[in-house]
Design a protein around this motif. Sequence first.
Motif, PDB file in Angstrom:
ATOM      1  N   LYS A 276       0.879  -0.969   0.496  1.00 27.16           N
ATOM      2  CA  LYS A 276      -0.156  -0.004  -0.062  1.00 27.16           C
ATOM      3  C   LYS A 276       0.862   1.575   0.097  1.00 27.16           C
ATOM      4  O   LYS A 276       0.193   2.361  -0.466  1.00 27.16           O
ATOM      5  CB  LYS A 276      -0.578  -0.384   1.103  1.00 27.16           C
ATOM      6  CG  LYS A 276      -1.515  -1.347   1.229  1.00 27.16           C
ATOM      7  CD  LYS A 276      -2.242  -0.898   2.299  1.00 27.16           C
ATOM      8  CE  LYS A 276      -4.094  -1.755   2.019  1.00 27.16           C
ATOM      9  NZ  LYS A 276      -4.557  -2.463   3.222  1.00 27.16           N
ATOM     10  N   GLY A 333     -19.044   1.996   2.280  1.00 23.71           N
ATOM     11  CA  GLY A 333     -18.411   2.072   0.543  1.00 23.71           C
ATOM     12  C   GLY A 333     -19.279   2.101  -0.505  1.00 23.71           C
ATOM     13  O   GLY A 333     -19.445   2.911  -1.697  1.00 23.71           O
ATOM     14  N   ALA A 403     -13.545   5.354  -0.170  1.00 23.87           N
ATOM     15  CA  ALA A 403     -11.837   4.908   0.077  1.00 23.87           C
ATOM     16  C   ALA A 403     -11.241   4.914   2.158  1.00 23.87           C
ATOM     17  O   ALA A 403     -10.966   3.862   2.030  1.00 23.87           O
ATOM     18  CB  ALA A 403     -10.921   5.743  -0.753  1.00 23.87           C
ATOM     19  N   SER A 406     -12.706   2.257   3.887  1.00 24.07           N
ATOM     20  CA  SER A 406     -12.605   0.820   3.140  1.00 24.07           C
ATOM     21  C   SER A 406     -11.978   0.978   4.618  1.00 24.07           C
ATOM     22  O   SER A 406     -12.341  -0.975   4.681  1.00 24.07           O
ATOM     23  CB  SER A 406     -11.411   1.246   2.144  1.00 24.07           C
ATOM     24  OG  SER A 406     -10.549   1.872   2.733  1.00 24.07           O
ATOM     25  N   ASP A 439      -9.144  -4.748  -1.547  1.00 22.51           N
ATOM     26  CA  ASP A 439      -8.215  -4.899  -1.665  1.00 22.51           C
ATOM     27  C   ASP A 439      -7.946  -3.850  -3.308  1.00 22.51           C
ATOM     28  O   ASP A 439      -7.619  -2.841  -3.083  1.00 22.51           O
ATOM     29  CB  ASP A 439      -6.645  -5.264  -2.480  1.00 22.51           C
ATOM     30  CG  ASP A 439      -6.280  -5.681  -0.580  1.00 22.51           C
ATOM     31  OD1 ASP A 439      -6.389  -5.251   0.319  1.00 22.51           O
ATOM     32  OD2 ASP A 439      -5.663  -6.799  -0.352  1.00 22.51           O
ATOM     33  N   GLU A 442     -10.608  -0.864  -3.513  1.00 20.02           N
ATOM     34  CA  GLU A 442      -9.960   0.364  -2.690  1.00 20.02           C
ATOM     35  C   GLU A 442      -8.898   1.074  -3.342  1.00 20.02           C
ATOM     36  O   GLU A 442      -8.963   1.851  -3.741  1.00 20.02           O
ATOM     37  CB  GLU A 442      -8.797  -0.018  -1.427  1.00 20.02           C
ATOM     38  CG  GLU A 442      -8.137   1.406  -0.724  1.00 20.02           C
ATOM     39  CD  GLU A 442      -7.428   0.599   0.483  1.00 20.02           C
ATOM     40  OE1 GLU A 442      -7.088   2.141   1.097  1.00 20.02           O
ATOM     41  OE2 GLU A 442      -7.363  -0.396   0.625  1.00 20.02           O
ATOM     42  N   ARG A 445     -11.302   3.076  -6.624  1.00 19.64           N
ATOM     43  CA  ARG A 445     -11.024   3.865  -5.744  1.00 19.64           C
ATOM     44  C   ARG A 445     -10.504   5.332  -6.196  1.00 19.64           C
ATOM     45  O   ARG A 445     -10.858   6.187  -6.712  1.00 19.64           O
ATOM     46  CB  ARG A 445     -12.636   3.466  -5.090  1.00 19.64           C
ATOM     47  CG  ARG A 445     -13.408   2.543  -4.923  1.00 19.64           C
ATOM     48  CD  ARG A 445     -14.067   3.127  -3.322  1.00 19.64           C
ATOM     49  NE  ARG A 445     -15.695   2.266  -3.055  1.00 19.64           N
ATOM     50  CZ  ARG A 445     -17.082   2.551  -3.739  1.00 19.64           C
ATOM     51  NH1 ARG A 445     -17.258   3.356  -5.120  1.00 19.64           N
ATOM     52  NH2 ARG A 445     -17.541   1.874  -3.638  1.00 19.64           N
ATOM     53  N   SER A 482     -18.676  -3.821  -4.993  1.00 22.09           N
ATOM     54  CA  SER A 482     -18.376  -3.327  -3.930  1.00 22.09           C
ATOM     55  C   SER A 482     -20.087  -3.705  -2.708  1.00 22.09           C
ATOM     56  O   SER A 482     -20.170  -3.664  -1.294  1.00 22.09           O
ATOM     57  CB  SER A 482     -18.923  -1.839  -3.977  1.00 22.09           C
ATOM     58  OG  SER A 482     -18.996  -1.235  -2.758  1.00 22.09           O
TER      59      SER A 482
END
Length: 538
Positions: A276, A333, A403, A406, A439, A442, A445, A482
């Motif tokens: 990340k 989300g 996000a 998340s 993952d 996220e 987005r 989502s």
Amino acid sequence: MSSDYDYSDEEYDDDEEMLDAEDGEPSTASDEEMDIETDDIKVISKGKKKLYEVEYDPLTQAEVEDLMRGDVENISAIFGVDATAAALLLRHMDWNKDRLIDKYMDNSAAVAAAAGVSPASKASSPGPERPRRSTRSASKTHRKVDPAPQPFVCPICFDDTQVETSELSCGHAFCTGCWNAYVTGKIREEGEHRISCMGEGCGVLAPDNFVLKVLDGDTETAGRYQELLVRNFVASSRNLKFCPYPSCTHAVSCHVASRSSLATVVPTVSCGADPKHKFCFGCPIEGDHRPVLCSVAKMWLQKCRDDSETANWIKTNTKECSKCQSTIEKNGGCNHMTCKKCKWEFCWVCMGPWQEHGTAWYSCNRYDDKTGVSARDAQSASRASLERYLHYYNRWANHEQSAKLSVELYVKTEKKMEEMQLSTALTWIEVQFMKKAVDEVEKCRTTLKWTYAMAYYLEKSNQKELFEDNQRDLEKAVEDLSELLESPIEAETIPTLRQKVTDKTVYVQKRNEIMLEDTAQGYEEGRWKWNTPVEGYD
């Protein structure tokens, strides 16, 4: 070189080949792309860099220190000086070896004095030595008796009992206690790696071996000193950059940082410490802002700051139900909202009926310019401009908020993964498909967020229409995935849900790649036209 995970080109040739959340068609994912036993997504390395990727190398602090050491040894061998002096010379020239060699060859004494290697007085060339006159006394020579040695008095603490002293090449001696306190304060309190002599007006700098000796086993301060040296080295190199994430000591080496290259490339890199830890090498903007250029992203953020009052209003977490006007708060989300009072299902972004979003028609991402040529006066033109900005900002902020949510989605997903284990024979590894899906959501987005910043500055054209088509397809795919992730878990539907989530995850990743690849190709071809001047872009 590091690059994002990839899948084969033959994953899905057409959207219809994917398993849709509603139609329940069988998956077409091949065994090569999916793990037969766990359905976990496998990484397929093509070995070919994509257009939206850049060449870079993640570096640990030890690897950066090796680079420093290599430069020091090189200069030490060329100039015939010890390593500590070579290090001071390189820091003086901001680690520019070519410039240092040119300057040092012209006047080595002057450069050494300016770098703090030697005192300025010793650096200047001495004048002609005056001859001594030899005289012999006719009288008897008397031996002069030297007086008793005077005790050393430290010029800082005036303690005459000190027996251990230290001095630099300038000869200014001080007790080791004062040196220790001085060096420690410079490093820990001031964050300084250029530590000069304590003598008044003296420009001589303490070399590394002297600093470490004075610290006398203080490993914490010595470690901090080494970190400061590494940071100075990285800051002096245009091809190196530290990871901006808190407490991360990794760095990245990348050769895409010039203004000309930043006009066609978004140099997103990863330090390697954590998947990340992605950031842009070309600008200080936090995180990954692909697909929008650094200069365009900077303009967008500046506009958001300038319109702070409007932005604060937009950022509110509550909206009114379009049917019963009840206040609704978004707590997940997914943009599929259901009013608890009247059970009305609608889209959080456009406030339109959700039923329309489940069909082939989907234009929530597109700004509908209703005013066009009807903006005849300044007031209507201003209103039209504001509405256009709010359209893009609302969607940009919505994906940013999603996000951030998340984190909560990860917690919910972990609970669902545990629930799956309890209600089925699946192992913890076999339920990882849920986390991988989160993952991917996220990551996508983040891409979608910045596509709205780019779309705001794109000139209206067929190319923008195609851009928004890709944007729409990605956004709809992300919303579908989502919604799957937030659906309730039932034991009898887990195998079907598992297949749907896995297939949808692969499809969402593919749509994200298409979005980034096409945008990068547009930069390379000069296809994108802006409605405002963009720095470095023709």
